[in-house]
Design an enzyme around this catalytic site. Structure first.
Site, PDB file in Angstrom:
ATOM      1  N   ASP A  70       9.157   0.283 -13.163  1.00 14.51           N
ATOM      2  CA  ASP A  70       8.391  -0.960 -13.178  1.00 14.51           C
ATOM      3  C   ASP A  70       7.605  -1.116 -14.479  1.00 14.51           C
ATOM      4  O   ASP A  70       7.477  -2.219 -15.009  1.00 14.51           O
ATOM      5  CB  ASP A  70       7.431  -0.998 -11.992  1.00 14.51           C
ATOM      6  CG  ASP A  70       8.162  -0.990 -10.665  1.00 14.51           C
ATOM      7  OD1 ASP A  70       9.287  -1.497 -10.605  1.00 14.51           O
ATOM      8  OD2 ASP A  70       7.598  -0.458  -9.687  1.00 14.51           O
ATOM      9  N   LEU A 116       0.869  -1.168   0.000  1.00 15.41           N
ATOM     10  CA  LEU A 116       0.000   0.000   0.000  1.00 15.41           C
ATOM     11  C   LEU A 116       0.910   1.224   0.000  1.00 15.41           C
ATOM     12  O   LEU A 116       1.783   1.348   0.857  1.00 15.41           O
ATOM     13  CB  LEU A 116      -0.905   0.001   1.231  1.00 15.41           C
ATOM     14  CG  LEU A 116      -1.921  -1.148   1.285  1.00 15.41           C
ATOM     15  CD1 LEU A 116      -2.632  -1.170   2.638  1.00 15.41           C
ATOM     16  CD2 LEU A 116      -2.931  -1.030   0.145  1.00 15.41           C
ATOM     17  N   GLY A 140       3.942  -1.409  -4.931  1.00 21.98           N
ATOM     18  CA  GLY A 140       4.951  -2.434  -4.717  1.00 21.98           C
ATOM     19  C   GLY A 140       5.569  -2.773  -6.063  1.00 21.98           C
ATOM     20  O   GLY A 140       4.861  -2.886  -7.074  1.00 21.98           O
ATOM     21  N   ARG A 193       1.369  10.512 -15.280  1.00 21.77           N
ATOM     22  CA  ARG A 193       0.212  10.217 -14.452  1.00 21.77           C
ATOM     23  C   ARG A 193       0.622  10.059 -12.993  1.00 21.77           C
ATOM     24  O   ARG A 193       1.754   9.733 -12.694  1.00 21.77           O
ATOM     25  CB  ARG A 193      -0.457   8.916 -14.935  1.00 21.77           C
ATOM     26  CG  ARG A 193      -0.954   8.989 -16.362  1.00 21.77           C
ATOM     27  CD  ARG A 193      -1.419   7.623 -16.845  1.00 21.77           C
ATOM     28  NE  ARG A 193      -1.978   7.704 -18.180  1.00 21.77           N
ATOM     29  CZ  ARG A 193      -2.332   6.648 -18.908  1.00 21.77           C
ATOM     30  NH1 ARG A 193      -2.183   5.425 -18.417  1.00 21.77           N
ATOM     31  NH2 ARG A 193      -2.836   6.815 -20.110  1.00 21.77           N
ATOM     32  N   THR A 223       7.053   7.493  -9.926  1.00 25.34           N
ATOM     33  CA  THR A 223       7.061   6.355  -9.007  1.00 25.34           C
ATOM     34  C   THR A 223       7.131   4.995  -9.703  1.00 25.34           C
ATOM     35  O   THR A 223       7.928   4.137  -9.344  1.00 25.34           O
ATOM     36  CB  THR A 223       5.830   6.392  -8.078  1.00 25.34           C
ATOM     37  OG1 THR A 223       5.828   7.610  -7.355  1.00 25.34           O
ATOM     38  CG2 THR A 223       5.866   5.231  -7.101  1.00 25.34           C
TER      39      THR A 223
END
EC number: 2.7.1.15
Length: 294
Positions: free
Chosen positions: A243, A11, A38, A276, A239
């Site tokens: 990934d 979270l 995560g 975003r 962020t």
């Protein structure tokens, strides 16, 4: 070919700040938003959105229902996600006015993997399949060893880089994905050329993708080196950019695309993500990536 991703489920508590907080400083925040995230979750969702059959292996604690629901919604296989007692993994993320971030990670349920659990998951996969792992969970060394015994293709995103990696037999890794900071920690070299030379010396049979932020990325294998420039877009939140890149690049490999095409697609996907807010929620659909002209 299936992909099993042993990865974290967090979270993410995101705070918007004027600048990243300095030691001893107290700063008001504009707001707080809670996202599913995560590195493991983000990369599984990126793979699924890129069209790959991906299953997530991970642990969630209290409040983790939203993480499982997110995976299910995004068509990530959830059969191997276990719910256990105790707190979920979570992150405290500061995002400044330029979209740069600073992250504090609490492992929680992500540090509760057992060898029996790893063995049970891998029993359903074969040497034709891919295992992806990051370093936000425990037993990474055992996962690599167990997957190697099954002759699976092992892809390792060495993030975050810490002393736990010293226990891992990295010679068993087929593809490394890492950024400049992680590459410097791993090789002891501060220059990009030196990093790549050292990685090739240590792991001559492995593929390497070194991401360089605004400078793009470099792919290297035993005989080839390619540089891919980044696509310059307005940055809102970085962020999940890495990934997103990871998921889309692995997808290109799974589908047998040329490496250079894979680098372009992955870089486009990452560019969309930084425009975003949020982590998993910022990852674009495959159609968006393929249709985007940058």
């Amino acid at each position: 070919m299936k992909v099993i991703n042993f990865g974290s489920l967090n979270l993410d508590y995101v705070y918007h700040v004027a600048h990243i907080v300095a030691p001893g400083e107290t700063q008001d925040t504009a707001d707080r938003t809670i996202f599913c995230g995560g590195k493991g979750l983000n990369q599984s969702i990126a793979l699924a959105k890129a069209g790959v059959e991906v299953y997530h292996a991970g642990m969630v604690g209290e409040g983790g229902e939203a993480l499982i629901s997110m995976c299910e919604k995004e068509k990530v296989g959830i059969h191997y996600i276990w719910k256990i007692p105790g707190p979920c993994g979570h992150k405290i993320i500061q995002v400044d006015e330029n979209g740069q971030n600073s992250i504090l990670l609490y492992g929680g349920a992500n540090q509760k993997f057992t060898k029996n659990y790893v063995d049970e998951v891998l029993a359903d996969f074969s040497e034709n399949d891919v295992v992806l792992v990051q370093n936000e969970i425990n037993l990474v060394d055992y996962i690599i060893e167990a997957a190697s015994k099954k002759r699976m293709k092992i892809i390792f995103n060495l993030s975050p880089y810490n002393q736990n990696l010293e226990k891992c037999d990295l010679a068993k890794v087929s593809l490394f994905l890492l950024n400049e900071v992680e590459a410097e920690q791993m090789t002891g070299r501060s220059d990009v050329e030196g990093m790549l030379q050292e990685l090739k010396y240590r792991f001559p049979a492995a593929e390497v993708v070194l991401t360089l932020g605004e400078e793009g990325c470099i792919y290297q294998d035993a005989s080839r080196t390619f540089h891919q420039e980044s696509f310059h877009v307005p940055v809102k939140d970085t962020t999940a950019a890495g990934d997103t890149f990871t998921g889309y690049f692995i997808a290109a490999k799974v589908f047998g695309l040329d490496v250079r095409e894979g680098l372009i697609i992955a870089s486009k996907a990452a560019a969309i993500a930084v425009m975003r807010e949020g982590a998993a929620s910022s990852i674009p659909e495959k159609a968006e990536v393929l249709d985007m002209e940058l």
